[in-house]
Motif scaffolding. Structure first.
Motif, mmCIF file in Angstrom:
data_model
loop_
_atom_site.group_PDB
_atom_site.id
_atom_site.type_symbol
_atom_site.label_atom_id
_atom_site.label_comp_id
_atom_site.label_asym_id
_atom_site.label_seq_id
_atom_site.Cartn_x
_atom_site.Cartn_y
_atom_site.Cartn_z
ATOM 1 N N ILE A 1 0.851 -1.195 0.000
ATOM 2 C CA ILE A 1 0.000 0.000 0.000
ATOM 3 C C ILE A 1 0.882 1.238 0.000
ATOM 4 N N GLY A 2 1.890 1.233 0.887
ATOM 5 C CA GLY A 2 2.792 2.387 0.969
ATOM 6 C C GLY A 2 3.526 2.617 -0.337
ATOM 7 N N ALA A 3 3.960 1.515 -0.978
ATOM 8 C CA ALA A 3 4.676 1.661 -2.246
ATOM 9 C C ALA A 3 3.775 2.313 -3.294
ATOM 10 N N SER A 4 2.501 1.889 -3.348
ATOM 11 C CA SER A 4 1.586 2.485 -4.335
ATOM 12 C C SER A 4 1.385 3.971 -4.053
ATOM 13 N N LEU A 5 1.258 4.322 -2.768
ATOM 14 C CA LEU A 5 1.043 5.730 -2.432
ATOM 15 C C LEU A 5 2.273 6.561 -2.778
ATOM 16 N N ALA A 6 3.467 5.987 -2.548
ATOM 17 C CA ALA A 6 4.696 6.713 -2.886
ATOM 18 C C ALA A 6 4.768 6.945 -4.401
ATOM 19 N N VAL A 7 4.393 5.920 -5.189
ATOM 20 C CA VAL A 7 4.371 6.080 -6.643
ATOM 21 C C VAL A 7 3.394 7.178 -7.039
ATOM 22 N N LEU A 8 2.218 7.174 -6.412
ATOM 23 C CA LEU A 8 1.208 8.188 -6.732
ATOM 24 C C LEU A 8 1.748 9.587 -6.432
ATOM 25 N N ALA A 9 2.415 9.733 -5.283
ATOM 26 C CA ALA A 9 2.968 11.046 -4.921
ATOM 27 C C ALA A 9 4.038 11.473 -5.924
ATOM 28 N N LEU A 10 4.909 10.535 -6.319
ATOM 29 C CA LEU A 10 5.980 10.868 -7.261
ATOM 30 C C LEU A 10 5.407 11.220 -8.632
ATOM 31 N N LEU A 11 4.422 10.438 -9.093
ATOM 32 C CA LEU A 11 3.840 10.680 -10.413
ATOM 33 C C LEU A 11 3.095 12.016 -10.457
ATOM 34 N N THR A 12 2.230 12.258 -9.460
ATOM 35 C CA THR A 12 1.477 13.514 -9.481
ATOM 36 C C THR A 12 2.438 14.691 -9.363
ATOM 37 N N GLY A 13 3.515 14.508 -8.590
ATOM 38 C CA GLY A 13 4.511 15.569 -8.476
ATOM 39 C C GLY A 13 5.169 15.866 -9.815
#
Lengths: 251, 153
Positions: free
Chosen positions: A105-117
């Motif tokens: 779950i954390g990995a997916s959220l980190a990807v989401l944060a990096l992508l949206t950034g």
């Protein structure tokens, strides 16, 4: 139990896989409803009713995904490390399972944060990616999650795997304050925090209230996914226990 | 707490504290390498190497932007309100680029102290507001502007 005066009974029951499975099952519908209501309401509020920014126009609205996912990616890591530590010290099986359920779950959220950034960075800064301290430490957080997942699946014995990943998660914990303070300790392209505990936010209420709704919604959504993964993990690990067999046969 | 658990708790605390100290010291030693850009004050103090690729960051000085008529060449000053550095750049500037905006330019310092930039990025600050509020603040002269020290964070 000497301490049972201080803690409610259900708190101790969480340590038993069987009770944990049932308590999560009872909580799940409530959290699901809360997550759906907050995320749908927050998204509509953020995209339709919140005003545009004077400089960035509508592209600033990605903040309503970027900030909650970045906060959650870090909260999730802390939960994973604390659960890992509890598993190490008290040899509590449920804590190991919580830690294991957190990583993807954390990995997916980190990807989401990096992508949206990155998607926001291209029109605003003029670059998808810059190797500044904030972006790099966030990327390291993502790699830590991947490392935890890889290590966990590389070790056959469940308890050894849990111990090894708990140590890795604890070592990586040092990255969390680095992410938080990277924008203050070093000069970075990423802007400093808009929200500080001691000052009023550098953003009007009509912008930050929907953001707060989204953050709480993300927490509720995180709780839902975590409990679902945890319940699966409990069933898998306890598959030889009598109560699991009974449960599966009754369905 | 039984002694076995106490011992394991101490080991866990030791791991976290030990890693914290080790990483803290490393980052402290590498401080300058982690900074994304040099401030104009650092460049004025001669801390930035010349004739090698560096980044410089600062606020674009009001009224300093000069554009060539026949090319994309542009020249402007950046400041941290203590020192200024002149930047020359040929190419398309980011949308947020304007006078008073914080930017980070990548390029080489030539012998005369001018930054020959190959890339200009806009640095967004932490202030968000609707256009009407920005207009009102602008009229009242209360637009939030970061100080040099804040910008260098």
């Amino acid at each position: 139990m000497a301490d049972s005066k201080w803690m409610p009974r259900w708190f101790y029951q969480l340590a038993s896989p069987r009770w944990c499975y049932q308590i999560c099952g009872k909580l799940l519908p409530w959290f699901t409803v809360a997550a759906l209501a907050l995320l749908i309401g927050g998204t509509l509020w953020a995209l339709i009713f919140a005003p545009a920014d004077y400089q960035q126009g509508n592209s600033f609205r990605i903040i309503y995904l970027h900030v909650p996912s970045a906060i959650l990616a870090q909260s999730c890591y802390m939960l994973m490390a604390v659960a890992g530590a509890i598993g190490l010290i008290w040899k509590m099986k449920v804590a190991d399972m919580v830690a294991k359920a957190c990583a993807p779950i954390g990995a997916s959220l980190a990807v989401l944060a990096l992508l949206t950034g990155a998607i926001w960075g291209k029109p605003t800064w003029g670059s998808w990616w810059v190797w500044d301290a904030r972006l790099t430490s966030m990327l390291i957080l993502f790699f830590l999650y991947l490392g935890v997942m890889a290590l966990n699946s590389a070790i056959e014995s469940e308890s050894t795997a849990a111990q090894a990943t708990a140590v890795l998660a604890l070592v990586g914990l040092v990255n969390i304050p680095i992410i938080k303070y990277s924008v203050e300790w070093w000069n970075t392209l990423h802007q400093p925090a808009t929200f500080k505990l001691t000052e009023k936010p550098a953003m009007p209420a009509e912008m930050w209230v929907p953001l707060l709704v989204m953050v709480i919604g993300f927490y509720a959504f995180f709780a839902v996914t975590l409990m679902m993964r945890l319940r699966n993990e409990i069933l898998r690990r306890e598959r030889r226990a009598g109560w699991v067999k009974e449960l599966l046969l009754s369905k | 707490m039984n002694p076995k658990r106490k011992q394991r708790l101490l080991i866990v605390l030791f791991i976290v504290a030990g890693v914290g100290v080790a990483v803290g010291l490393t980052l402290f030693a590498l401080n300058q390498n982690i900074n994304l850009f040099y401030s104009p004050s650092q460049i004025a103090a001669g801390e930035a190497p010349t004739e090698t690729r560096i980044r410089a960051g600062g606020m674009v000085v009001d009224g300093s932007v000069q554009r060539a008529n026949d090319s994309l060449e542009v020249g402007f000053d950046i400041t941290d309100y203590e020192h200024t550095v002149h930047v020359r750049y040929t190419g398309i500037l980011p949308d947020l680029f304007r006078e008073g905006q914080g930017i980070v330019a990548q390029g080489e310092l030539d012998k005369s102290g001018v930054l020959q930039a190959v890339e200009v990025l806009a640095k967004h600050d932490e202030n968000y507001m609707p256009p009407e509020v920005a207009e009102a603040l602008e009229k009242a002269g209360k637009m939030p502007k970061p100080t040099g020290q804040e910008f260098n964070k």
